[in-house]
Design an enzyme around this catalytic site. Structure first.
Site, PDB file in Angstrom:
ATOM      1  N   LEU A  67       8.107  -3.624   1.554  1.00  0.00           N
ATOM      2  CA  LEU A  67       7.293  -4.089   0.439  1.00  0.00           C
ATOM      3  C   LEU A  67       6.458  -5.315   0.809  1.00  0.00           C
ATOM      4  CD1 LEU A  67       9.760  -3.760  -2.593  1.00  0.00           C
ATOM      5  CD2 LEU A  67       8.288  -2.017  -1.543  1.00  0.00           C
ATOM      6  N   HIS A  68       5.245  -5.335   0.274  1.00  0.00           N
ATOM      7  CA  HIS A  68       4.339  -6.473   0.439  1.00  0.00           C
ATOM      8  C   HIS A  68       3.691  -6.765  -0.907  1.00  0.00           C
ATOM      9  CE1 HIS A  68       1.210  -3.418   0.414  1.00  0.00           C
ATOM     10  NE2 HIS A  68       1.745  -2.850   1.480  1.00  0.00           N
ATOM     11  N   HIS A  71       2.581  -3.798  -3.108  1.00  0.00           N
ATOM     12  CA  HIS A  71       3.645  -3.156  -3.866  1.00  0.00           C
ATOM     13  C   HIS A  71       4.063  -4.030  -5.049  1.00  0.00           C
ATOM     14  CE1 HIS A  71       4.439  -1.402   0.268  1.00  0.00           C
ATOM     15  NE2 HIS A  71       4.272  -0.323  -0.462  1.00  0.00           N
ATOM     16  N   ASP A 185      -4.720   3.829  -1.036  1.00  0.00           N
ATOM     17  CA  ASP A 185      -4.494   5.228  -0.667  1.00  0.00           C
ATOM     18  C   ASP A 185      -5.282   6.124  -1.623  1.00  0.00           C
ATOM     19  OD1 ASP A 185      -2.536   4.840   1.507  1.00  0.00           O
ATOM     20  OD2 ASP A 185      -1.306   4.008  -0.091  1.00  0.00           O
TER      21      ASP A 185
END
Length: 331
Positions: A67-68, A71, A185
């Site tokens: 996670l970053h 997220h 995305d």
């Protein structure tokens, strides 16, 4: 006291300032800091069934971990809009067309769990591959057309078949009211929206903006695999988007000219694009002219790491003279 009942009560009492849930603030339970982790589909459904009967809204943030801030922004949006926030953490082997890529993908579940809890998740669903794909599993979901372009050309049909199948399974497992995805995305988002529509799945797809580093690099779990020199070269992707955006802002509408501007910005620093395309955001059909909101999508390998990025370009109604590009310094 029944342990399951205690855990369920703990989950039900994890309340945050109300988003769009149906209950007024006065009826919310007391806040506490516990996030429950479940690994079985049966336990996930058990945990959510009572909350659903209460009429609480459920938000799902599907992730593959590592996670970053991107997220965490999705979890934050879900926290604002929903009564219950579920984060799934599953590195999906079915969407990796290169075994080395799957093996390199970062895995740090304890750290991810802490980040998800701090961001406001109520429930972490972290199943094993065997839980998601049990012995004898023989079903797949495939969206035709949208998956033949861009990433589909490079990664093959298996990639999006894996994505479509696991997302459909997660939506069926959690049965959320809303599911959250990132604009980075963009092709995946288009595919998921289509499958939700085609399969009449009762869920709203919420798309959140790409989160970037201060220097413009799109946040990605793969960034951690870049060396310091490679990370500097990776800025070529955001520089390419800036170059095309600058040309569009100056009145350029030719797709060929916009694509050339993006490609040249990458080649200028020694980064060879895998593809640079201007397409319709919903159908992914190529655009010859910038007539409305269009998706500029690109991909490149930086060392062994493959990165993607995109931006929505808008036509400029009042063309103005070209201005010098404000490009970022790239080593």
């Amino acid at each position: 006291m029944d342990p399951q009942g205690s855990q369920q009560q703990g989950l039900m009492s994890r309340r945050y300032p109300q988003g769009t849930g149906p209950k007024p603030m006065s009826q919310q339970s007391t806040f506490d800091d516990r996030m429950r982790t479940v690994r079985a589909v049966a336990r996930l459904r058990e945990a959510l069934s009572a909350l659903r009967r209460e009429g609480l809204t459920i938000g799902l943030v599907p992730t593959m971990g590592a996670l970053h801030e991107g997220h965490l922004s999705l979890i934050g949006r879900a926290r604002e809009q929903c009564d219950v926030v579920v984060v799934s953490l599953f590195v999906n082997p079915a969407q990796f067309n290169e075994r080395a890529d799957l093996e390199r993908y970062p895995r740090r579940q304890q750290h991810d769990s802490e980040l998800a809890a701090a961001a406001g998740a109520d429930l972490l669903f972290a199943p094993s591959a065997e839980e998601v794909y049990p012995p004898g599993f023989a079903t797949s979901v495939e969206v035709l057309g949208l998956t033949d372009r861009l990433e589909g050309v490079v990664r093959g049909a298996e990639h999006f078949r894996g994505v479509s199948t696991v997302v459909t399974k997660l939506l069926c497992m959690a049965q959320p009211d809303v599911a959250y995805f990132g604009q980075k995305d963009a092709q995946q988002v288009a595919v998921i929206r289509r499958l939700v529509s085609d399969l009449n799945l009762p869920v709203r797809i919420e798309v959140c903006p790409t989160v970037r580093e201060p220097d413009g690099l799109a946040m990605s779990s793969r960034n951690a695999q870049l060396s310091q020199a490679e990370r500097s070269r990776a800025l070529a992707l955001s520089a390419a988007l800036d170059a095309a955006r600058e040309r569009a802002g100056a009145g350029e509408r030719s797709a060929r000219a916009l694509l050339d501007a993006a490609s040249e910005a990458m080649l200028a620093v020694g980064v060879e694009p895998e593809y640079v395309a201007l397409v319709d955001p919903d159908t992914l059909e190529p655009c010859r002219m910038l007539k409305g909101a269009s998706l500029l999508a690109l991909a490149a390998r930086i060392g062994a790491v493959r990165l993607i990025d995109n931006a929505i370009l808008q036509p400029c109604d009042a063309p103005s003279p070209p201005r010098p590009l404000q490009r970022k310094a790239i080593a």
